[in-house]
Design an enzyme around this catalytic site. Structure first.
Site, PDB file in Angstrom:
ATOM      1  N   GLU A   1     -18.067  78.642  -7.523  1.00 34.11           N
ATOM      2  CA  GLU A   1     -18.981  78.119  -6.501  1.00 34.11           C
ATOM      3  C   GLU A   1     -18.457  78.395  -5.094  1.00 34.11           C
ATOM      4  O   GLU A   1     -19.208  78.782  -4.200  1.00 34.11           O
ATOM      5  CB  GLU A   1     -19.189  76.611  -6.684  1.00 34.11           C
ATOM      6  CG  GLU A   1     -19.790  76.181  -8.010  1.00 34.11           C
ATOM      7  CD  GLU A   1     -21.205  76.706  -8.245  1.00 34.11           C
ATOM      8  OE1 GLU A   1     -21.843  77.181  -7.284  1.00 34.11           O
ATOM      9  OE2 GLU A   1     -21.667  76.653  -9.396  1.00 34.11           O
TER      10      GLU A   1
ATOM     11  N   ASN B   1     -20.320  80.789  -2.482  1.00 37.26           N
ATOM     12  CA  ASN B   1     -20.740  80.258  -1.182  1.00 37.26           C
ATOM     13  C   ASN B   1     -20.266  81.153  -0.039  1.00 37.26           C
ATOM     14  O   ASN B   1     -20.996  81.405   0.911  1.00 37.26           O
ATOM     15  CB  ASN B   1     -20.168  78.851  -0.973  1.00 37.26           C
ATOM     16  CG  ASN B   1     -21.091  77.766  -1.500  1.00 37.26           C
ATOM     17  OD1 ASN B   1     -22.206  78.047  -1.932  1.00 37.26           O
ATOM     18  ND2 ASN B   1     -20.617  76.534  -1.465  1.00 37.26           N
TER      19      ASN B   1
ATOM     20  N   ARG C   1     -31.491  78.564  -5.236  1.00 37.62           N
ATOM     21  CA  ARG C   1     -30.219  77.929  -5.549  1.00 37.62           C
ATOM     22  C   ARG C   1     -30.446  76.431  -5.512  1.00 37.62           C
ATOM     23  O   ARG C   1     -31.402  75.952  -4.935  1.00 37.62           O
ATOM     24  CB  ARG C   1     -29.131  78.392  -4.587  1.00 37.62           C
ATOM     25  CG  ARG C   1     -28.761  79.857  -4.880  1.00 37.62           C
ATOM     26  CD  ARG C   1     -27.755  80.419  -3.923  1.00 37.62           C
ATOM     27  NE  ARG C   1     -26.548  79.635  -3.857  1.00 37.62           N
ATOM     28  CZ  ARG C   1     -25.550  79.730  -4.718  1.00 37.62           C
ATOM     29  NH1 ARG C   1     -25.620  80.563  -5.724  1.00 37.62           N
ATOM     30  NH2 ARG C   1     -24.472  79.002  -4.577  1.00 37.62           N
TER      31      ARG C   1
END
Lengths: 146, 112
Positions: free
Chosen positions: A54, A58, A111
């Site tokens: 993650e 990001n 998302r």
């Protein structure tokens, strides 16, 4: 959360790679390799992999807005008492970190705004330092059992 | 990631294997959308028995397809989820809206 006693540094890897989606898996495997040297359950390892995934995703998607020739830096360190993962980008930064950490916050409808939720759920500590126009540093720590 | 397809009446079974992360999300989305467009009357069964990793990029693709199908009066279910993937589905809240079944036969009976 600063000034915690992490114990002695046992192993550490620093890596820099282009902000390409294919490199997310590479970062995940590297983090899992160092993490697996500590006494963690398979469940913990899976969670750490998701958190790392993650943070790097990001950096590429939000930090660099999917530009592929930028650099993401990942450092994973195994201390006696903690595993620490640092993910850094020199991208656009987060305007409001507090808001970004809230569940379901996402700037992209496909998302789910779950990135930071997973990082918070799966790691024991999460610190996000960000400056608009200068980039973001995500520091995550998982406590290791003695 | 790899994908294989089978038909069971009005159900399209798509078996997925590998790691569903940002590296494959676009390809996964394109392949599912192409199949769902090619077979417009079908419901979708995602066979996840060979999926070993998922993060929010993979979840986003699933949720996006679910929304598209729902709008068209179609539905989707997931079968054969491995424990580590199930935990992520659970935490994401996806399990509250998309049916997840251990066995394929149970998933198919929900769609028929």
């Amino acid at each position: 959360m600063n000034n915690i006693d992490m114990g002695k540094l046992i192993n550490s890897i620093k890596m820099e790679f282009f902000s390409i989606a294919d490199n997310v898996g590479l970062a995940r495997v590297t983090v899992a390799t160092i993490a697996s040297q500590a006494d963690l359950t398979l469940n913990d390892l899976e969670e750490i992999k998701v958190a790392a995934s993650e943070a790097v995703s990001n950096a590429i998607i939000h930090g660099y807005e999917n530009r592929s020739q930028e650099v993401v830096r990942v450092e994973v360190s195994r201390f006696e008492k903690y595993l620490e993962i640092v993910v850094e980008d020199k991208g656009k930064g987060i305007e409001n970190v507090k808001q970004a950490l809230e569940p379901a916050y996402s700037s992209d409808p496909e998302r789910m705004g779950l990135g930071f939720v997973f990082m918070q759920s799966f790691m024991d500590e999460l610190e996000v330092k960000s400056e608009l126009g200068h980039g973001t540093i995500v520091i995550m720590r998982k406590q290791l059992s003695n | 990631m790899n994908v294989s397809v089978k038909h069971y009446g009005t159900t399209l079974k798509v078996s997925v294997g590998g790691e569903l992360d940002m590296g494959v999300a676009d390809q996964f989305r394109r392949e599912l959308d192409a199949l769902l467009t090619k077979f417009p009357e079908t419901n979708l069964l995602l066979d996840f028995s060979r999926v070993v990793f998922i993060d929010s990029s993979g979840l986003g693709v699933i949720l996006g397809r679910y929304k598209l199908l729902s709008k068209a009066g179609r539905t989707m279910v997931i079968s054969g989820v491995q424990p580590q993937v199930e935990r992520i589905l659970e935490l994401s809240g996806i399990m509250k809206i998309i049916g997840i079944y251990p066995r394929e036969t149970d998933a198919l009976s929900q769609l028929s």
